[in-house]
Design a protein around this motif. Sequence first.
Motif, PDB file in Angstrom:
ATOM      1  N   GLU A 133       0.836  -1.210   0.000  1.00 32.14           N
ATOM      2  CA  GLU A 133       0.000   0.000   0.000  1.00 32.14           C
ATOM      3  C   GLU A 133       0.865   1.252   0.000  1.00 32.14           C
ATOM      4  N   GLN A 134       2.009   1.191   0.691  1.00 31.99           N
ATOM      5  CA  GLN A 134       2.948   2.317   0.687  1.00 31.99           C
ATOM      6  C   GLN A 134       3.543   2.510  -0.711  1.00 31.99           C
ATOM      7  N   MET A 135       3.836   1.408  -1.381  1.00 38.27           N
ATOM      8  CA  MET A 135       4.393   1.491  -2.736  1.00 38.27           C
ATOM      9  C   MET A 135       3.402   2.118  -3.715  1.00 38.27           C
ATOM     10  N   LEU A 142       8.240   3.066 -10.629  1.00 38.68           N
ATOM     11  CA  LEU A 142       8.428   1.899  -9.773  1.00 38.68           C
ATOM     12  C   LEU A 142       7.832   0.677 -10.445  1.00 38.68           C
ATOM     13  N   ALA A 143       8.556  -0.441 -10.399  1.00 34.17           N
ATOM     14  CA  ALA A 143       8.050  -1.710 -10.939  1.00 34.17           C
ATOM     15  C   ALA A 143       8.352  -2.823  -9.953  1.00 34.17           C
ATOM     16  N   HIS A 148       2.381  -9.150  -5.839  1.00 30.22           N
ATOM     17  CA  HIS A 148       1.824  -7.790  -5.849  1.00 30.22           C
ATOM     18  C   HIS A 148       0.586  -7.688  -4.963  1.00 30.22           C
ATOM     19  N   GLY A 149       0.331  -8.736  -4.193  1.00 27.24           N
ATOM     20  CA  GLY A 149      -0.789  -8.705  -3.264  1.00 27.24           C
ATOM     21  C   GLY A 149      -2.144  -8.568  -3.914  1.00 27.24           C
ATOM     22  N   GLU A 150      -2.217  -8.867  -5.233  1.00 27.01           N
ATOM     23  CA  GLU A 150      -3.466  -8.761  -5.995  1.00 27.01           C
ATOM     24  C   GLU A 150      -4.048  -7.349  -5.940  1.00 27.01           C
ATOM     25  N   LEU A 151      -3.153  -6.355  -5.864  1.00 27.05           N
ATOM     26  CA  LEU A 151      -3.580  -4.958  -5.839  1.00 27.05           C
ATOM     27  C   LEU A 151      -3.439  -4.338  -7.220  1.00 27.05           C
ATOM     28  N   LEU A 154      -0.385  -0.901  -9.228  1.00 24.31           N
ATOM     29  CA  LEU A 154       1.062  -1.126  -9.202  1.00 24.31           C
ATOM     30  C   LEU A 154       1.469  -1.834 -10.485  1.00 24.31           C
ATOM     31  N   PHE A 155       2.544  -1.366 -11.111  1.00 26.24           N
ATOM     32  CA  PHE A 155       3.045  -2.082 -12.274  1.00 26.24           C
ATOM     33  C   PHE A 155       3.854  -3.271 -11.755  1.00 26.24           C
TER      34      PHE A 155
END
Length: 333
Positions: A133-135, A142-143, A148-151, A154-155
């Motif tokens: 969540e911070q990312m 950012l990659a 990816h936590g199924e979020l 985020l790339f």
Amino acid sequence: MGPTIHDVARVANTSKSTVSRYLNGQKVKKDTQEALEKAISSLNYHRNENARRLVMSRTNTIGIVVDNISNIFYSGIIRGIEAVANKKGYNCIFYSGTSNSKQEASFLHLLYEGHVDGIILLSFQKRDQKDLEQMMEVPYPLALIGDHGELDGLFSVDIDNASGVSDLVTYLYGLGHRRVAYISGPAHMGPIKYRLKGLHETMNELQMECRPEWIVSSDWTNQGGYEAMKELLKQEGFTAVIASSDETAIGALRAIQESGIQVPDQLSIVGFDDITLSSWVSPKLTTVRQPLQEVGIKAAEGLFAQIEGTEEVDCTAHLYKPTLIIRQSCTTL
């Protein structure tokens, strides 16, 4: 103090602006180019990259944070990243999370402080949801490679682990196997959840028998596979074993052979990864190959798309399907 751009211009008998254009890759007349190259060589001139970066507001460097730099699986991914970076004229700086005993998110300061133009976070371990969540809030390129936590937002790039195990189950089913055991891996690794998902979903679809006692864990080492197989051999009824890594499968293979069971005549076994050793054991191991270099290329391409801002970036999970490699460790029932 070393030679400057003014010295190059003087020796080449041209202007400072012409030297600057040439150094930045712009075309100049052929005779001027020859004069500049001769002047640069004779003076042993090297341009001040720090000054250039200040003017361009870029470092021409990307950071790659690796959770374990000694992990052999990362070499293919890193080759893919470096291939793209080299084409873009960028350097790569590697940071080891293990050696520094730091969490991935702690490296994000490199972006905020302008040390790099973008970061790739490379890890096959399960990521903390708070870190993810911070990312998502990072306003810089950012990659992620791995979990990816199924979020969404985020790339990220990863192996389609569920698909890889599904292909193994389907292959064994096609050979006539209906009762299959499974050796899982350590709970802290990101792929474990998805490989188990591929196992259960495919076995349910094919109406195959899946007993809880036929599923055991390992630490993804040869020794771990050996010990896990010893536990499985206390059970009866299964005709094939899926090991969730080749290292595990190779250890399991030794345990099977030591027990006097013939592979594949009496028991079939498959792995996951296609490490080099899988084609050297006897019998040669059927497995699935991960497209690691392609993963690295995709992650780097996504990062540079963010850095250059020339195209819209699809900030979702990009999954690469493994390839089934059939060898000699399975037989038809």
